[in-house]
Each structure stands twice: as structure tokens, then as C-alpha cells.
Design an enzyme around this catalytic site. Structure first.
Site, PDB file in Angstrom:
ATOM      1  CE1 TYR A  51      66.034   4.833  66.300  1.00 44.41           C
ATOM      2  CE2 TYR A  51      63.964   4.580  64.136  1.00 44.41           C
ATOM      3  CZ  TYR A  51      65.696   4.145  64.830  1.00 44.41           C
ATOM      4  OH  TYR A  51      66.073   3.284  64.554  1.00 44.41           O
ATOM      5  CG  HIS A  92      66.182   0.311  69.589  1.00 51.33           C
ATOM      6  ND1 HIS A  92      65.318   0.996  69.592  1.00 51.33           N
ATOM      7  CD2 HIS A  92      66.469   0.065  69.023  1.00 51.33           C
ATOM      8  CE1 HIS A  92      66.049   2.356  68.467  1.00 51.33           C
ATOM      9  NE2 HIS A  92      66.645   0.669  67.910  1.00 51.33           N
ATOM     10  CB  SER A 135      73.396   1.844  59.296  1.00 50.17           C
ATOM     11  OG  SER A 135      72.614   2.738  59.893  1.00 50.17           O
ATOM     12  N   PRO A 136      71.799   0.108  55.921  1.00 48.71           N
ATOM     13  CG  PRO A 136      69.919  -0.105  54.101  1.00 48.71           C
ATOM     14  CD  PRO A 136      70.471   0.989  55.381  1.00 48.71           C
ATOM     15  CG  LEU A 137      72.795   3.148  50.880  1.00 49.17           C
ATOM     16  CD1 LEU A 137      72.084   4.353  50.745  1.00 49.17           C
ATOM     17  CD2 LEU A 137      73.148   2.679  50.185  1.00 49.17           C
ATOM     18  N   GLY A 190      75.430   6.563  54.997  1.00 53.97           N
ATOM     19  CA  GLY A 190      75.137   7.470  53.920  1.00 53.97           C
ATOM     20  C   GLY A 190      76.542   7.047  53.170  1.00 53.97           C
ATOM     21  CG  LEU A 235      78.647   1.704  51.102  1.00 51.06           C
ATOM     22  CD1 LEU A 235      78.024   0.297  51.867  1.00 51.06           C
ATOM     23  CD2 LEU A 235      79.851   1.568  50.802  1.00 51.06           C
TER      24      LEU A 235
END
Length: 317
Positions: free
Chosen positions: A47, A121, A199-201, A204, A206
Site C-alpha cells: 500500500y 496477500h 471493500s465492504p462498501l 464506496g 454502497l
């Protein structure tokens, strides 16, 4: 290890969300998030981003500075084995030698003498899972890591690795729009493995904060090229977004909170790790862990999702 229901994905401070956040600001934001209640921080070796002056932003260094003096209050997860080529394709290296090199580098950047959760990863086709698991087991015995996990794993790979050195967690993509890993849920239940949802949304969308008309922040913001933000992709998500808006109004919460609460209430071993650069959004996301959805409400969302198809980064459903 025990953590709160919502963790903090730190990637966006340095990587894939536009120019990196100025270091001092990023450190202060993460520190305030910890003060608010976050105790599970997710970062990775790869990252990184480029500041306007050409210097490199290393996410692990930012996290290390944020937890300095309060290390014992947080669980830190980081990852190794993925490297970004100039064209954004991935180079994979999970060889034992590289894992050992990487863990020492991560320990230095994080300013700590142990890593709580160390992920492979991505699966590396050049290295058998048993070899990776054996290496991780040795690092655990040496006290350099407390536990290990695998990101974006398959069932077969997970079982083979777990048979050598027990796996504590997997970190796979998961959201209302990205459900293709649900087949691994029974394995998590059988083996007692935590599912960390990145990335649960759905990057972005959601949250309701972005649309197909959103202008993202230049070449370092990967969302600009994601299929859910094309006109066609956004149209496919519109019915779901409207339902989330309605349910959020009924629950007196935000769309993002509703989306996170759905997965938290769906399975007790799922921990979402949403990220944001804005403290108010971080606080709001954390509070999603306090929202209760009944099994009937969860099933209502599930039934809606079963009848929809999405274009979304990471795959199609």
C-alpha cells in the site's frame, strides 16, 4: 485475539484513493479513530502512493507512527507477497525468502517487534500453500507474528495451508454486491476461521456518496475505472441502492452503516474493514457495529440480492 465488530482499512491514506493524505494528517486521523474505538488496523506492504513532491507514502509507516506509544491497544494486520507493476498488474512472490525479507521490513516500518496478523496477500501459483504455511509457522514460533492468514483464498488452498499451520483469518472481498466468496463460509465455520471483509462498501458505492457522475481524484484513484461507476454498472446497482436508502431511513442510520450491519448480523465471524480519510465517516462506520438487524431483515436483503446482477470491481455477479 478479540476486536470490535468493525475494523479500519488504512489503505486509502496512501494507496488507490487519489494522492496520498499528508502524513501528519493521516497519522492524526488514525490516532483519533483509535481513540474513538477502532482496535483492528489493516495495512499492507504494497500500500504505497506518490506524494505531489515525488516522495513515497508507505502505509505501514503511517500506521506505525499512529500507534506509537499505544501499540498494546491495537491489533495490527499487514500483508506480504503482492507488488504493483507500472501498469497496475500484480507481481506475486510468496517464496519463504521473500516472506522473511518482507516481515523484517514491515516490523521496521510499523515500529514494532511483532505483527498480530500476517497475511499472504494473494495465492502465488509458484509456491505451494504448505510451504507458505510452514514459513508462517516458523515466524510464529520466533515471535515475529502472532497469527497468520490468507487474502483472497480459495477453499482448497485454505484447507491445505490450515493443515500445516492453523489459519486464524482470511481476508476476502465481500459486500452486498460481491458475494462470490460465500461458498467458503462453511469452511470458516468448520475450522473456526474469521472472515475479514475488505471493500465492504463495494469501493464506496454502497455508501450512497458516489455516483456514475462522480469525478475521482486522478491517476492514483483506482475507482475511476471500476465497473460499478460506469453508467451501466451504476444502473444495475440502482434498485439495491434505493432499498438500502429505505432501510437506512427506517433504522435511522446511514446507507453505509446499513450495508455494514447487514454482514455483521449475517455471520458472527465476519469483520468488515471499511476505510475513509474523513474522521466523521470513520466514526459513522464504527457505529455500524451497534446496529441490530433481525434475521428477517437480513433475509429480506438476501432475497433482494439473489434477484439482482451487478457489474462490480473484482468480478461479476
Amino acid at each position: 485475539m478479540s476486536v470490535n465488530p468493525v475494523g479500519l482499512g488504512c489503505m486509502g491514506f496512501s494507496h488507490a484513493s487519489g494522492d496520498p493524505t499528508p502524513e501528519k494528517q493521516a497519522v492524526e486521523t488514525i490516532r483519533k479513530a483509535i481513540d474513538y474505538g477502532y482496535d483492528f488496523l489493516d495495512t499492507a506492504e504494497c500500500y504505497t502512493g506518490v506524494y505531489p513532491d515525488g516522495s513515497i507514502s508507505y502505509n505501514e509507516e503511517i500506521v506505525g507512527k499512529a500507534v506509537k506509544g499505544i501499540r498494546e491497544k491495537v491489533i495490527i494486520a499487514t500483508k506480504t507477497g503482492v507488488y504493483h507493476n507500472p501498469d497496475r498488474s500484480l507481481r506475486l512472490d510468496s517464496s519463504p525468502a521473500n516472506i522473511r525479507r518482507a516481515v523484517e521490513d514491515s516490523l521496521t516500518k510499523l515500529q514494532t517487534d511483532y505483527i498480530d496478523l500476517y497475511y499472504q496477500h494473494r495465492m502465488d501459483p509458484k509456491v505451494e500453500p504448505e510451504i507458505v504455511a510452514e514459513t508462517m509457522g516458523k515466524l510464529m514460533k520466533e515471535g515475529k507474528i502472532r497469527a497468520w492468514g490468507i487474502s483472497e483464498t480459495s477453499e482448497e488452498y485454505l484447507r491445505r495451508a490450515n493443515a500445516v499451520t492453523p489459519v486464524t483469518a482470511i481476508e476476502n472481498r465481500y459486500s452486498m454486491m460481491a458475494r462470490w466468496h460465500e461458498s467458503i463460509f462453511p469452511v470458516c465455520e468448520e475450522l473456526g476461521i474469521t472472515y475479514v471483509a475488505f471493500s465492504p462498501l463495494a469501493n464506496g458505492i454502497l455508501s450512497g456518496a458516489y455516483t456514475s457522475s462522480t469525478v475521482f481524484e486522478g491517476a492514483q484513484d483506482y475507482r475511476a475505472n471500476m465497473p460499478q461507476y460506469t453508467k451501466e454498472g451504476y444502473a444495475k446497482a440502482s434498485a439495491l441502492l434505493e432499498e438500502i436508502r429505505i432501510m437506512a431511513q427506517e433504522k435511522q442510520c446511514t446507507m453505509a452503516q446499513l450495508s455494514l450491519a447487514w454482514m455483521i448480523n449475517r455471520k458472527p465471524y465476519i469483520i468488515p474493514i471499511p476505510g475513509s480519510r474523513k474522521l466523521e465517516r470513520l466514526a459513522s462506520n464504527f457505529d455500524a457495529g451497534k446496529i441490530f438487524l433481525s434475521q428477517q431483515e437480513v433475509s429480506h436483503v438476501d432475497q433482494l440480492l439473489d434477484g439482482l446482477t451487478f457489474d462490480v470491481f473484482g468480478g461479476h455477479r
